[in-house]
Enzyme design. Structure first.
Site, mmCIF file in Angstrom:
data_model
loop_
_atom_site.group_PDB
_atom_site.id
_atom_site.type_symbol
_atom_site.label_atom_id
_atom_site.label_comp_id
_atom_site.label_asym_id
_atom_site.label_seq_id
_atom_site.Cartn_x
_atom_site.Cartn_y
_atom_site.Cartn_z
ATOM 1 N N ARG A 78 0.886 -1.182 0.000
ATOM 2 C CA ARG A 78 0.000 0.000 0.000
ATOM 3 C C ARG A 78 0.914 1.219 0.000
ATOM 4 O O ARG A 78 1.702 1.415 0.924
ATOM 5 C CB ARG A 78 -0.919 -0.019 1.213
ATOM 6 C CG ARG A 78 -1.895 1.162 1.299
ATOM 7 C CD ARG A 78 -2.870 0.930 2.446
ATOM 8 N NE ARG A 78 -3.823 2.010 2.590
ATOM 9 C CZ ARG A 78 -3.786 2.945 3.537
ATOM 10 N NH1 ARG A 78 -2.794 2.940 4.434
ATOM 11 N NH2 ARG A 78 -4.706 3.874 3.611
ATOM 12 N N ASN A 155 -6.964 8.297 2.493
ATOM 13 C CA ASN A 155 -6.642 7.706 3.784
ATOM 14 C C ASN A 155 -7.454 8.352 4.910
ATOM 15 O O ASN A 155 -7.533 9.585 5.002
ATOM 16 C CB ASN A 155 -5.151 7.897 4.075
ATOM 17 C CG ASN A 155 -4.731 7.257 5.379
ATOM 18 O OD1 ASN A 155 -4.705 6.040 5.502
ATOM 19 N ND2 ASN A 155 -4.404 8.079 6.379
ATOM 20 N N GLU A 156 -8.081 7.523 5.756
ATOM 21 C CA GLU A 156 -8.765 7.969 6.984
ATOM 22 C C GLU A 156 -9.465 9.310 6.755
ATOM 23 O O GLU A 156 -9.139 10.324 7.392
ATOM 24 C CB GLU A 156 -7.755 8.054 8.124
ATOM 25 C CG GLU A 156 -7.089 6.719 8.402
ATOM 26 C CD GLU A 156 -6.064 6.763 9.534
ATOM 27 O OE1 GLU A 156 -5.877 7.844 10.139
ATOM 28 O OE2 GLU A 156 -5.446 5.706 9.810
ATOM 29 N N HIS A 224 -9.094 0.461 9.725
ATOM 30 C CA HIS A 224 -7.773 0.579 10.333
ATOM 31 C C HIS A 224 -7.897 0.211 11.809
ATOM 32 O O HIS A 224 -8.752 0.745 12.517
ATOM 33 C CB HIS A 224 -7.225 1.993 10.169
ATOM 34 C CG HIS A 224 -6.944 2.351 8.748
ATOM 35 N ND1 HIS A 224 -6.361 3.559 8.380
ATOM 36 C CD2 HIS A 224 -7.139 1.662 7.591
ATOM 37 C CE1 HIS A 224 -6.232 3.583 7.062
ATOM 38 N NE2 HIS A 224 -6.699 2.449 6.562
ATOM 39 N N TYR A 226 -6.289 0.064 15.350
ATOM 40 C CA TYR A 226 -5.297 0.492 16.336
ATOM 41 C C TYR A 226 -5.917 0.366 17.726
ATOM 42 O O TYR A 226 -6.465 -0.684 18.052
ATOM 43 C CB TYR A 226 -4.805 1.905 16.011
ATOM 44 C CG TYR A 226 -3.996 1.985 14.726
ATOM 45 C CD1 TYR A 226 -2.713 1.455 14.665
ATOM 46 C CD2 TYR A 226 -4.516 2.566 13.585
ATOM 47 C CE1 TYR A 226 -1.960 1.509 13.500
ATOM 48 C CE2 TYR A 226 -3.777 2.628 12.408
ATOM 49 C CZ TYR A 226 -2.498 2.095 12.377
ATOM 50 O OH TYR A 226 -1.754 2.148 11.223
ATOM 51 N N GLU A 253 -4.888 -0.958 7.648
ATOM 52 C CA GLU A 253 -3.747 -0.605 8.489
ATOM 53 C C GLU A 253 -3.940 -1.266 9.845
ATOM 54 O O GLU A 253 -5.067 -1.403 10.324
ATOM 55 C CB GLU A 253 -3.637 0.915 8.725
ATOM 56 C CG GLU A 253 -3.066 1.728 7.610
ATOM 57 C CD GLU A 253 -2.869 3.191 8.027
ATOM 58 O OE1 GLU A 253 -2.753 3.460 9.258
ATOM 59 O OE2 GLU A 253 -2.839 4.053 7.138
ATOM 60 N N TRP A 282 1.068 -1.432 9.060
ATOM 61 C CA TRP A 282 1.728 -0.122 9.024
ATOM 62 C C TRP A 282 2.977 -0.214 9.873
ATOM 63 O O TRP A 282 2.893 -0.564 11.050
ATOM 64 C CB TRP A 282 0.794 0.959 9.574
ATOM 65 C CG TRP A 282 1.407 2.326 9.426
ATOM 66 C CD1 TRP A 282 2.275 2.922 10.293
ATOM 67 C CD2 TRP A 282 1.238 3.225 8.332
ATOM 68 N NE1 TRP A 282 2.660 4.151 9.810
ATOM 69 C CE2 TRP A 282 2.031 4.359 8.602
ATOM 70 C CE3 TRP A 282 0.503 3.184 7.146
ATOM 71 C CZ2 TRP A 282 2.100 5.443 7.741
ATOM 72 C CZ3 TRP A 282 0.568 4.264 6.299
ATOM 73 C CH2 TRP A 282 1.364 5.384 6.598
#
Length: 447
Positions: A78, A155-156, A224, A226, A253, A282
C-alpha cells in the site's frame, strides 16, 4: 480519540444482509473485481492481501523498498501518495514509476491519497472530492493497470467530528461515482471515518448502501485497527459483521502498538486468516512523531527487521506463512487439474526439478522466476544452484534464501515452502543485476 464499543448483534447483521440482497450483480470487470464479498484477480482467482504500507510520498528516493518488501514474502504494498494538499504532490510520472516497481517485484499496488487524513479535525486535510480531482488528473498513469492496481480513494478521510464524518456515506458514494464516470474500472478501496477506526460504526452500518451505489459493484471497505481494536471480541465482531453480510472488507492498516492504545495484533492476524480477509500492516520504515516503533525495518534496510517486522513477516498467521502471490503474475490461469498429462512432459523423478525463466527485464536489470517441483515422492526441503553466464548477480529475492559467490547462485527454501508433496510445486523470484540471461544448467537437490 479512543472510544470503547461493543458489536451490535443479530439485528445489525440481519439489516446488512437484507440490504445486500437487493444489490444487483456487478458489471464485467477488466481486472481485480469483487464477487460475493470476495476479491478476485483478473484470472478469476481469489486474492487475499498480505502486505505492508510504504511511505513513498515522504521518502520518494527509497525505491529499493519494493524489492525489500517482496523479499519478506508480501504480495501487496500500500503506497502512500500525496495530492499536494498536505505534502509534496506525486505527479503522474512518479505514480507510473511506482506502478512499474510494483509490477517488477510482483506486488499488487494499493495506491492511496494520504492528504485526506482526519478531515474535519485537521485543518490542512483534503476532502474526498479533492482526492478524486487528483486521481482524475493522474488517470493516464493508471488506466490499463487494473490487473495490478487498486485505488484507495483517501486515507482515513474523516476524524471524530460528527458534523463531518456523518456525511461519510454520501461523500464516499459521490467519490466512487465520479471515478467511474471518469473511466476508472479499478477496484476502489474506501477507508472508514474516525481516523480509519469507525468506532461510530458509520462505515459498518452504511457499507451496503455505498457498495450498491457503485455501478461496477467493485468497492472494498478498509478498516484501520489500532487502539479501538484492543480486544478479540472487538476485532472478531467487526470483521464478521462484514463477512456475514457478504460485504468485502480488509484491514487496511494495523500495528502492534499505538499512541491511542494497544491493538490486539494476534487476533487481527488470526481472524483475518480464518475469514480469508486481507491485511496490510503499518509500515515499512520512516515513522516519526513518537510511533517509530511501528517501523518494520531499521532505516529502510530490508535485512534489519525490527521486532514488529519479525512479528508480521515471520510470526504466526504472518505474511511469510499466509501470503500467496497474485496469479496475474503467472500470465494466465492455472491448468485444469482434470486435464490428462501431456505425453511430451518428462516423467517425474525422485528429488526435485527446477525451471528457470525471465519474467521481466530493463536496462542493467531483470527479474527471474524459478519453479521447484517435487518428483515422485514428497520432499522436506530443496536447494537450487546455477551459474550466471555473463557476470550477473542477485540483488534481492523472495520466497527463498539466496546466496551468491561471483556468478554462482544458490537458493534454498524458507520455512514455509520447503515441504512439497509428490509432484507439487512452489516458486521463488529474484531481481538480478546486469543483462537478462538464462543459465545453461539449473540443478535442484532435495531432502
Amino acid at each position: 480519540m479512543k472510544t470503547r464499543f461493543t458489536i451490535a448483534g443479530a439485528t445489525i447483521v440481519a439489516l446488512l444482509i437484507s440490504m445486500f440482497a437487493l444489490i444487483q450483480p456487478a458489471q464485467a470487470a477488466t481486472g481485480f473485481h469483487v464477487e460475493d464479498g470476495r476479491l478476485y484477480d483478473a484470472n478469476n482467482n481469489e486474492f487475499v492481501m498480505r502486505g505492508v504500507s510504504h511511505p513513498h510520498a515522504w521518502y520518494p528516493g527509497e525505491t529499493d523498498s519494493f524489492a525489500g518488501i517482496k523479499s519478506h514474502g508480501a504480495n501487496t504494498v500500500r503506497v502512500v501518495l500525496s495530492s499536494g494538499h498536505q505534502w509534496t504532490r506525486n505527479d503522474a510520472a512518479d505514480v507510473a514509476d511506482v506502478v512499474s516497481l510494483c509490477k517488477a517485484n510482483r506486488l499488487i499496488c494499493v495506491l492511496e491519497v494520504h492528504d485526506t487524513t482526519g478531515y474535519g479535525e485537521s485543518d490542512a486535510a483534503a476532502t474526498l472530492d479533492q482526492a478524486v480531482d487528483y486521481w482524475i488528473d493522474i488517470r493516464d498513469a493508471l488506466v490499463g493497470q487494473e490487473d495490478y492496481v487498486l485505488v484507495n480513494i483517501g486515507n482515513e478521510p474523516y476524524g471524530n467530528d460528527e458534523a463531518t464524518y456523518s456525511s461519510w456515506a454520501s461523500d464516499t458514494s459521490d467519490a466512487i461515482n465520479r471515478l467511474r464516470d471518469a473511466g476508472f474500472d479499478h477496484t476502489i478501496v474506501a477507508d472508514a471515518p474516525n481516523w480509519g477506526q469507525d468506532w461510530s460504526f458509520t462505515m459498518r452500518d452504511n457499507a451496503a448502501g455505498v457498495f450498491a451505489s457503485d455501478p461496477d459493484r467493485n468497492t472494498v471497505f478498509s478498516i484501520h485497527m489500532y487502539g479501538v481494536f484492543d480486544t478479540a471480541s472487538e476485532v472478531n465482531g467487526y470483521l464478521n459483521a462484514f463477512v456475514d453480510a457478504g460485504l468485502p472488507i480488509m484491514v487496511g492498516e494495523f500495528g502492534h502498538d499505538h499512541s491511542d492504545g494497544d491493538p490486539d495484533e494476534d487476533t487481527i492476524m488470526s481472524t483475518a486468516r480464518s475469514l480469508g480477509v486481507g491485511y496490510i500492516g503499518w509500515s515499512w520504515s520512516g515513522n516519526s512523531g513518537g510511533v517509530e516503533y511501528l517501523d518494520m525495518v531499521d532505516d529502510f534496510n530490508a535485512d534489519s527487521l525490527t521486532s514488529w517486522g519479525e512479528r508480521i513477516f515471520n510470526g504466526p498467521d504472518g505474511i511469510g506463512e499466509t501470503a500467496e502471490e497474485a496469479s496475474v503474475y503467472d500470465g494466465a490461469p492455472g491448468p485444469d487439474p482434470t486435464d490428462p498429462p501431456d505425453p511430451t512432459d518428462p516423467p517425474a523423478q525422485g528429488g526435485c526439478t527446477a525451471e528457470y525463466s525471465i519474467v521481466g527485464q530493463w536496462q542493467d536489470g531483470f527479474q527471474g522466476k524459478v519453479t521447484v517441483t517435487a518428483g515422485d515422492s514428497a520432499i522436506s526441503g530443496w536447494e537450487v544452484t546455477w551459474t550466471f553466464p555473463g557476470g550477473q548477480s542477485i540483488s534481492s529475492a523472495w520466497n527463498a534464501s539466496v546466496a551468491g559467490s561471483g556468478s554462482a547462485a544458490t537458493a534454498a527454501n524458507v520455512g514455509y515452502n520447503g515441504t512439497l508433496g509428490a509432484g507439487a510445486s512452489t516458486e521463488f523470484g529474484f531481481i538480478g543485476s546486469g543483462s537478462a540471461a538464462t543459465p545453461s544448467e539449473v540443478t535442484c537437490t532435495a531432502d
